[in-house]
Motif scaffolding. Structure first.
Motif, short mmCIF file in Angstrom:
data_model
loop_
_atom_site.label_atom_id
_atom_site.label_comp_id
_atom_site.label_asym_id
_atom_site.label_seq_id
_atom_site.Cartn_x
_atom_site.Cartn_y
_atom_site.Cartn_z
N LEU A 1 7.50 -4.57 -13.15
CA LEU A 1 8.41 -3.42 -13.17
C LEU A 1 8.61 -2.99 -14.61
O LEU A 1 9.04 -3.79 -15.46
N ARG A 2 8.31 -1.74 -14.90
CA ARG A 2 8.45 -1.19 -16.24
C ARG A 2 9.46 -0.04 -16.23
O ARG A 2 9.38 0.83 -15.36
N LYS B 1 3.95 -1.94 -10.35
CA LYS B 1 2.53 -2.08 -10.07
C LYS B 1 2.26 -3.50 -9.58
O LYS B 1 2.70 -4.48 -10.19
N ALA B 2 1.55 -3.59 -8.45
CA ALA B 2 1.21 -4.89 -7.89
C ALA B 2 0.27 -5.64 -8.82
O ALA B 2 -0.60 -5.04 -9.45
N ARG B 3 0.45 -6.95 -8.91
CA ARG B 3 -0.42 -7.75 -9.77
C ARG B 3 -1.85 -7.75 -9.25
O ARG B 3 -2.81 -7.75 -10.01
N LYS B 4 -1.97 -7.80 -7.91
CA LYS B 4 -3.30 -7.75 -7.29
C LYS B 4 -3.37 -6.50 -6.45
O LYS B 4 -2.42 -6.13 -5.78
N GLY B 5 -4.50 -5.86 -6.44
CA GLY B 5 -4.63 -4.64 -5.66
C GLY B 5 -4.27 -3.42 -6.48
O GLY B 5 -4.15 -3.46 -7.71
N GLU B 6 -4.04 -2.32 -5.76
CA GLU B 6 -3.81 -1.04 -6.43
C GLU B 6 -2.46 -0.43 -6.09
O GLU B 6 -2.26 0.76 -6.18
N GLU C 1 6.02 1.99 0.63
CA GLU C 1 5.26 1.95 -0.61
C GLU C 1 5.15 0.52 -1.11
O GLU C 1 6.12 -0.20 -1.20
N GLY C 2 3.92 0.14 -1.46
CA GLY C 2 3.70 -1.16 -2.07
C GLY C 2 3.82 -2.32 -1.12
O GLY C 2 3.72 -3.47 -1.53
N ASP D 1 7.12 -10.59 -12.23
CA ASP D 1 7.40 -11.27 -10.95
C ASP D 1 8.51 -10.58 -10.17
O ASP D 1 9.52 -11.19 -9.78
N ILE D 2 8.35 -9.29 -9.94
CA ILE D 2 9.32 -8.49 -9.19
C ILE D 2 8.67 -8.01 -7.90
O ILE D 2 7.50 -7.60 -7.88
N TYR D 3 9.44 -8.05 -6.82
CA TYR D 3 8.98 -7.57 -5.51
C TYR D 3 9.49 -6.15 -5.28
O TYR D 3 10.62 -5.81 -5.67
N LEU D 4 8.69 -5.34 -4.62
CA LEU D 4 9.12 -4.01 -4.19
C LEU D 4 9.49 -4.07 -2.72
O LEU D 4 8.64 -4.34 -1.86
N GLY D 5 10.76 -3.82 -2.41
CA GLY D 5 11.21 -3.86 -1.01
C GLY D 5 10.93 -5.21 -0.39
O GLY D 5 11.23 -6.26 -0.96
N LEU D 6 10.30 -5.19 0.80
CA LEU D 6 9.97 -6.43 1.50
C LEU D 6 8.52 -6.83 1.29
O LEU D 6 7.99 -7.67 2.02
#
Length: 541
Positions: free
Chosen positions: A22-23, A32-37, A156-157, A10-15
């Protein structure tokens, strides 16, 4: 390979609005987004500093990279601090520094440019930051005031701005008084100072990617082009995917994807040609929105330009719609370029209407603003201020006032009101009485319901005769409104935004001046479909 990997959920990248995983491993970290690529990675060798900061979405891990970029991960819980601190120390040999933010709530402080961010500090503590890659425009709105306009992120993301929900900050203004010493590297300027707001403005332009583009990227530049709305002279610098509109105090970057309509219309003075650009979202100057830009060109003015494109690019990317060199009327070049770069059709006057004086528009007033009203095949367009677009499909009925009866028999003008299906009305006054017959016939041809107010004192209405058959309207089909302008009227451009209507009236001080463009501004031709070349040839006759 046996490498230990630590994971935070449950981590957000930027906005970015979506959550991800997040690993962190010894070789680097990845999200890596939970949904999508959506995937984003950072190598361990690229890390320079790490910070732990209280953020809007719980706590934030901020990474400063060696190339100057800053990466942010939001959504950490307070209890994650100790675990994250140990992982970063073990894997990357870096300290996780705690950075305190100012919560005083003051609106005065000091600005600082740090990498790709603008920081606002209060009492030597950061209060907020603005990612400069989100700044789309900036301008000097006053001697000591700088405005910056913001858009959604596209890094990104992150999803595009249209996917974001809720309120969003779109504009900020900074009041920056005083002066600062001039650049010490400049010669002959010892002891001289310059306006601090101007220095800040220039630095924003340079760092936010809204100043000069890379040398050699521009396709063509049209200098000192007269714009009636918003009033002023602007340089139009055209690039492959966007254009820059540069004035004395403004610098706008406009993506071609935001251009939804193009009009090329002769002004009823036989001297000028108007090129109108419809925008969505509108251009903004402070609190004023400009859904249309109205450029004016001297009809006979010619230009000699060579596009910064090779023959292969013209043939492949633009499918031969452009030529490398132009020696013709300026308005032809401008509209041809806009048509090719935006993939929008250019609307020209209707062949079903010409005024009493054989023009494609009629002079009138909208409230206190004088202008011209163009009856087009699928809409009406009033310009220059406020530019008002009225699609035929949205008109409920049209009411004529002061066109008959004893009360108005001595009047030389009449009024016109568009009663829209939405309940909004658009009223135009001071129309020459001689225009009534042609305008009424045009409305009947387009099967728009009309009313005439026979006597204003009684308020009695008569429904105009709408029994004309298709054969009758066909007989009234006119030759092109201005034969030497030529071409089929085509308000049927392929734009899907047929109901785009100006929402607000410009409040920028400006006056309509019939002779405003005599001194300069060039123009452009555009064909509407395959008849454009024919239109240009007719115009030259």
């Amino acid at each position: 390979m046996g490498e230990k990997v630590n994971q935070f959920d449950d981590i957000y990248l930027g906005l970015a609005p979506e959550l991800g995983l997040l690993r962190l491993a010894q070789s680097g970290l990845g999200w890596k987004a939970r949904k999508g690529e959506g995937i984003f990675t950072v190598r361990d060798a690229d890390l320079k500093k790490t910070y732990w900061i209280r953020a809007a979405r719980n706590f934030q891990l901020r990474l400063h990279l060696r190339d100057g970029k800053i990466v942010k991960f939001d959504g950490f819980q307070r209890d994650d601090y100790e675990k994250l601190k140990d992982i970063i120390k073990t894997n990357y040999g870096l300290q996780l520094e705690t950075k305190e933010l100012s919560v005083k709530g003051w609106n005065w402080g000091k600005t600082e440019f740090q990498s790709s961010n603008l920081l606002f500090n209060v009492s030597n503590k950061e209060m907020f930051e603005i990612p400069l890659n989100e700044v789309t425009n900036t301008s000097l709105t006053a001697k000591h005031e700088v405005m910056i306009e913001l858009s959604g992120p596209d890094g990104e993301g992150a999803n595009k701005d249209k996917n974001r929900k809720g309120d969003q900050l779109v504009e900020m203004r900074f009041y920056i008084p005083g002066t600062v010493p001039k650049d010490p590297d400049a010669d002959d300027d010892e002891g001289e100072e310059e306006n601090a707001a101007n220095v800040f403005y220039e630095e924003i332009k340079a760092k936010a990617d809204i100043g000069e583009a890379a040398p050699g990227d521009g396709i063509v530049l049209f200098s000192e082009t007269l714009c009636l709305t918003p009033r002023g002279r602007y340089d139009i610098d055209m690039f492959p995917s966007f254009l820059r509109l540069r004035g004395k105090t403004t610098d706008y970057k406009i993506a071609y994807t935001s251009i939804i309509k193009l009009f090329l219309l002769p002004k009823p003075d036989d001297v000028h040609v108007l090129f109108v650009i419809g925008l969505d979202p509108p251009l903004r100057q402070g609190q004023t929105r400009y859904p249309f830009l109205v450029f004016q060109f001297v009809r006979e003015e010619e230009t000699d330009v060579t596009l910064n494109l090779d023959e292969e690019t013209i043939a492949s990317k633009y499918e031969g719609k452009l030529e490398r060199k132009y020696e013709t009327r300026t308005y032809e070049v401008v509209s041809t370029l806009f048509k090719a770069l935006t993939s929008r059709r250019v609307t020209i006057p209707s062949e079903f209407f010409k005024s009493y004086h054989n023009q494609s528009a009629i002079k009138c007033s909208m409230k206190a603003n004088e202008g011209v009203l163009y009856p087009l095949d699928k809409s009406f367009l009033f310009i220059p201020k406020p530019p008002t677009f009225i699609p035929h499909s949205e008109i409920g009925s049209v009411t004529f006032s002061r066109v008959g009866g004893t009360a108005s028999s001595a009047s030389r003008t009449f009024d016109l009101k568009f009663n829209m299906k939405s309940g909004v009305d658009y009223s135009f006054s001071s129309i020459n009485r001689e225009e009534y017959t042609n305008l009424n016939e045009f409305l009947q041809t387009k099967k728009i319901k009309t009313k005439s107010m026979e006597d204003e004192s009684t308020g009695r209405y008569d429904i105009a005769d709408e029994s004309d058959s298709e054969e009758d309207t066909g007989k009234r089909k006119r030759k092109p409104a201005i034969q030497d302008f030529g071409g089929d009227d085509d308000d049927g451009d392929s734009s899907p935004d047929e109901d785009f209507v100006a929402e607000s009236e410009s409040d920028v001080a400006e006056e309509f001046d019939e002779d405003a463009g005599d001194s300069g501004a060039s123009g452009s031709d555009s064909d509407s479909g395959d008849d454009g070349d024919r239109a240009a040839k007719k115009l030259k006759k």
